[in-house]
Design an enzyme around this catalytic site. Sequence first.
Site, PDB file in Angstrom:
ATOM      1  CE1 TYR A 145      -4.250  -3.748  -5.282  1.00 53.61           C
ATOM      2  CE2 TYR A 145      -3.763  -2.398  -3.356  1.00 53.61           C
ATOM      3  CZ  TYR A 145      -4.598  -2.742  -4.405  1.00 53.61           C
ATOM      4  OH  TYR A 145      -5.794  -2.055  -4.580  1.00 53.61           O
ATOM      5  CB  SER A 146       2.743  -3.795  -7.940  1.00 54.50           C
ATOM      6  OG  SER A 146       3.602  -4.886  -7.660  1.00 54.50           O
ATOM      7  CB  ILE A 182      10.885   3.119  -0.656  1.00 50.01           C
ATOM      8  CG1 ILE A 182      12.338   3.410  -0.315  1.00 50.01           C
ATOM      9  CG2 ILE A 182      10.000   4.296  -0.260  1.00 50.01           C
ATOM     10  CD1 ILE A 182      12.911   4.621  -1.041  1.00 50.01           C
ATOM     11  CB  CYS A 184       8.098  -3.237   2.321  1.00 54.15           C
ATOM     12  SG  CYS A 184       7.387  -2.986   3.972  1.00 54.15           S
ATOM     13  CB  THR A 205       4.511  -0.292   4.898  1.00 51.11           C
ATOM     14  OG1 THR A 205       3.145  -0.094   4.488  1.00 51.11           O
ATOM     15  CG2 THR A 205       4.490  -0.900   6.297  1.00 51.11           C
ATOM     16  CD  GLN A 210       0.472  -2.347   2.543  1.00 49.30           C
ATOM     17  OE1 GLN A 210       1.328  -1.503   2.791  1.00 49.30           O
ATOM     18  NE2 GLN A 210      -0.012  -2.544   1.334  1.00 49.30           N
ATOM     19  CB  CYS A 362      -7.811   0.393 -12.736  1.00 47.78           C
ATOM     20  SG  CYS A 362      -7.926   1.695 -11.479  1.00 47.78           S
TER      21      CYS A 362
END
Length: 400
Positions: A145-146, A182, A184, A205, A210, A362
């Site tokens: 998710y990035s 950091i 995850c 997380t 998640q 976005c």
Amino acid sequence: MHSEQATLYRPQGPQHRPAAAPPPVLRELLARADVQINGTRPWDMRVNDARAFRRILTQWSLGAGESYVDGDWDCERLDMMFERLLRAELDRTAPGTAKLRLLLEGLRQRLFNLQSVERAHQVGERHYDVGNDVFEAMLDSRMIYSCAYWEHAQDLEQAQVDKLEMICRKLELKPGETLLDIGCGWGGLARFAAERHGVHVTGITISKEQLAIAEQRCAGLPVTLRLQDYRSLQGRFDKIVSVGMFEHVGLKNYGVYFDTARRLLAPDGLFLLHSIGVDRRAPHTDPWIERYIFPNGKLPSPVELAGALEGRFVVEDWHNFGPDYDRTLMIWAERFEAAWLRLASHYDEGFRRMFRYYLLSCAGFFRSRQGQLWQLVLSRPERRGGYRSFRPSAPAERPA
């Protein structure tokens, strides 16, 4: 729906009052961005209910988002509309009452630590725990998710593999090393690094949903996953990575965040920070995004980020591939819409409009160039030797 957002989003439905003439001030402001009210172009706003005018003029970004979700107005191409609005800087040009609201919001964010330990869990509960089925439908098979990396890729799966491999190569991972992740997420990077590069991963997380999936996906690998805030971490790691988490740290916590990372990083180690950024300092987060998508979020500017790093880390590499997030978001939006028939039994139409508005606005944000995507490679000042920046020259091999 699977979260409290089910109560936040109940479309009121249009009341069929579109005949009222739009206020001149709103028409003139939109004209600066070449957006028309009830125009015929894909990026024009088509008003279903005249109450949209009042809501936008009194609340600006927040009113625009809420009235869209309620069905007061539509737009065929929200991404194209937002690109125009943001290039014209209408997000910084609120009229009257809305301007006062934004000033007060900026004051609130300056005075209070909205990302304290006590509040850190809120974004997990409000967004990341909204429902794993949504993210499974929208994202690639690893649920990354990035921003993907599109230099050589032709599809989302390959673009995310290329991004993960680029991260591992930038970190110069070696078998047997320890890697701290950091933020995850669903464990995609942790599993990739453990399988492909033979490292031992510790991931944290703040999202229970998640964590549940990440533990399943990393079972049997040298991966330890925890539900934990970064501020309570202990230990020493050869390498550290943080992807898409820094946006939740907050300006008041930048010092603590980087001091923590420096304390945890081995003297000769490397730290890769992957974060959305903005082209200039912003007094506040977009009010609609802050209320409904990423509560307590804060995007750093180059000056804010560099100021927090000064005296703590050496910047070995600063890589910007912001346009790749536009393409990534457009594909996520397509996949979300394509999956709606099977998601509709669990989520209402207001949720669908909320997520569509989020993803496409976005995309316009990054296309406008207000939004940036940065990967920084950082080292402690006492690291010996130099660092050679890495960029992929060909697509990474996909794992079988």
